[in-house]
Write a protein that holds these residues in place. Structure first.
Motif, PDB file in Angstrom:
ATOM      1  N   GLY A  36       1.037  -1.396  -0.174  1.00 11.59           N
ATOM      2  CA  GLY A  36      -0.131   0.299  -0.040  1.00 11.59           C
ATOM      3  C   GLY A  36       0.493   1.134  -0.146  1.00 11.59           C
ATOM      4  N   LEU A  37       1.961   0.955  -0.049  1.00 16.62           N
ATOM      5  CA  LEU A  37       3.087   2.642  -0.158  1.00 16.62           C
ATOM      6  C   LEU A  37       3.619   2.529  -1.013  1.00 16.62           C
ATOM      7  N   LEU A  38       3.371   1.865  -1.642  1.00 15.75           N
ATOM      8  CA  LEU A  38       3.983   1.156  -3.431  1.00 15.75           C
ATOM      9  C   LEU A  38       2.932   2.691  -4.340  1.00 15.75           C
ATOM     10  N   PRO A  39       3.823   3.635  -5.170  1.00 21.21           N
ATOM     11  CA  PRO A  39       3.004   4.895  -6.194  1.00 21.21           C
ATOM     12  C   PRO A  39       2.304   3.481  -6.761  1.00 21.21           C
ATOM     13  N   ASP A  68      12.829   8.858  -7.869  1.00 22.01           N
ATOM     14  CA  ASP A  68      12.836   8.325  -6.610  1.00 22.01           C
ATOM     15  C   ASP A  68      12.079   6.849  -7.047  1.00 22.01           C
ATOM     16  N   SER A  69      13.416   6.085  -6.949  1.00 25.51           N
ATOM     17  CA  SER A  69      14.173   4.517  -7.612  1.00 25.51           C
ATOM     18  C   SER A  69      13.242   3.426  -6.591  1.00 25.51           C
ATOM     19  N   TYR A  70      12.415   2.541  -7.122  1.00 26.25           N
ATOM     20  CA  TYR A  70      12.232   0.952  -6.625  1.00 26.25           C
ATOM     21  C   TYR A  70      13.021   0.347  -7.274  1.00 26.25           C
ATOM     22  N   LEU A  71      14.034  -0.574  -5.860  1.00 27.99           N
ATOM     23  CA  LEU A  71      14.844  -1.993  -6.700  1.00 27.99           C
ATOM     24  C   LEU A  71      14.372  -3.387  -6.390  1.00 27.99           C
ATOM     25  N   CYS A 150      11.645   3.776 -11.741  1.00 23.32           N
ATOM     26  CA  CYS A 150      12.203   5.203 -11.358  1.00 23.32           C
ATOM     27  C   CYS A 150      11.180   6.083 -11.400  1.00 23.32           C
ATOM     28  N   LEU A 151      11.052   6.685 -11.027  1.00 26.70           N
ATOM     29  CA  LEU A 151       9.596   7.580 -10.953  1.00 26.70           C
ATOM     30  C   LEU A 151      10.766   9.441 -11.090  1.00 26.70           C
ATOM     31  N   LEU A 152      10.696  10.390 -12.118  1.00 23.95           N
ATOM     32  CA  LEU A 152      11.886  11.284 -11.982  1.00 23.95           C
ATOM     33  C   LEU A 152      11.476  11.952 -12.066  1.00 23.95           C
ATOM     34  N   VAL A 153      11.345  13.150 -11.393  1.00 22.59           N
ATOM     35  CA  VAL A 153      10.816  14.794 -12.247  1.00 22.59           C
ATOM     36  C   VAL A 153      12.403  15.322 -12.051  1.00 22.59           C
ATOM     37  N   ASP A 154      12.371  16.179 -13.523  1.00 29.07           N
ATOM     38  CA  ASP A 154      13.172  16.515 -13.780  1.00 29.07           C
ATOM     39  C   ASP A 154      12.973  17.837 -14.341  1.00 29.07           C
ATOM     40  N   ARG A 155      14.140  19.844 -14.211  1.00 27.20           N
ATOM     41  CA  ARG A 155      13.231  20.710 -14.311  1.00 27.20           C
ATOM     42  C   ARG A 155      13.723  20.558 -15.659  1.00 27.20           C
TER      43      ARG A 155
END
Length: 169
Positions: A36-39, A68-71, A150-155
């Motif tokens: 439940g804590l995983l996007p 935000d990496s998940y391995l 991985c969920l990234l947010v780049d400028r």
């Protein structure tokens, strides 16, 4: 009009690309056992336990990205967590040193306005209309085994996104 920051073409891992100019700030490094804590984009691909490695990426004195990496647990999570606790460790090189060689990176990109917490973490000027690019990445080894979601947010003003793909199969 403010000058645009230097743009990166995102070649490889962040620390590998920027060397001494790059710095990672670890926001979270933990094993997540509760699904439940995983996007949702992560939960679709991985089942716990997974190692969450959430960082803010700096180039010189500019916050340029959130990662935000998940391995998956096919990797030795405890050993990998010990390695990644050093913010000078490059994730993909750490994987390789453990015998898991990243070979393919697939990404989906969406440009959008930053969420308030993202704008704060990226230290975006309050009234500037600086968009971000949300990137959903998955990294596979040569056999097609998933090594990272991985969920990234780049400028958007700090990166130039360059891709090459075949027009015919």
């Amino acid at each position: 009009m403010r000058p645009l920051p230097e743009r990166s073409t995102r070649r490889g891992g962040f620390l590998t690309e920027f060397g001494e100019r790059g710095r990672l700030e670890i926001l979270r490094l933990e094993v997540v056992s509760d699904p439940g804590l995983l996007p949702p984009p992560v939960a679709e691909r991985l089942q716990p336990p997974v190692l969450r490695y959430h960082t803010r990426q700096w180039r010189d004195l500019l916050a340029v990205a959130l990662s935000d990496s998940y391995l998956p647990d096919r990797l030795p999570l405890e050993e990998l967590a010990r390695m990644l606790a050093d913010p000078k460790t490059d994730l993909y090189r750490a994987m390789e040193s453990l015998g898991f060689a990243p070979a393919v990176c697939e990404e989906a990109l969406v440009a959008r306005p930053p969420r308030p917490e993202e704008a704060e973490l990226l230290q975006l000027p309050r009234h500037a209309a600086v968009p971000v690019v949300e990137i959903r990445r998955q990294v596979l080894d040569a056999e097609g085994n998933l090594l990272e979601v991985c969920l990234l947010v780049d400028r958007a003003d700090c990166y130039e996104f360059v891709y090459r793909f075949p027009l015919r199969e």
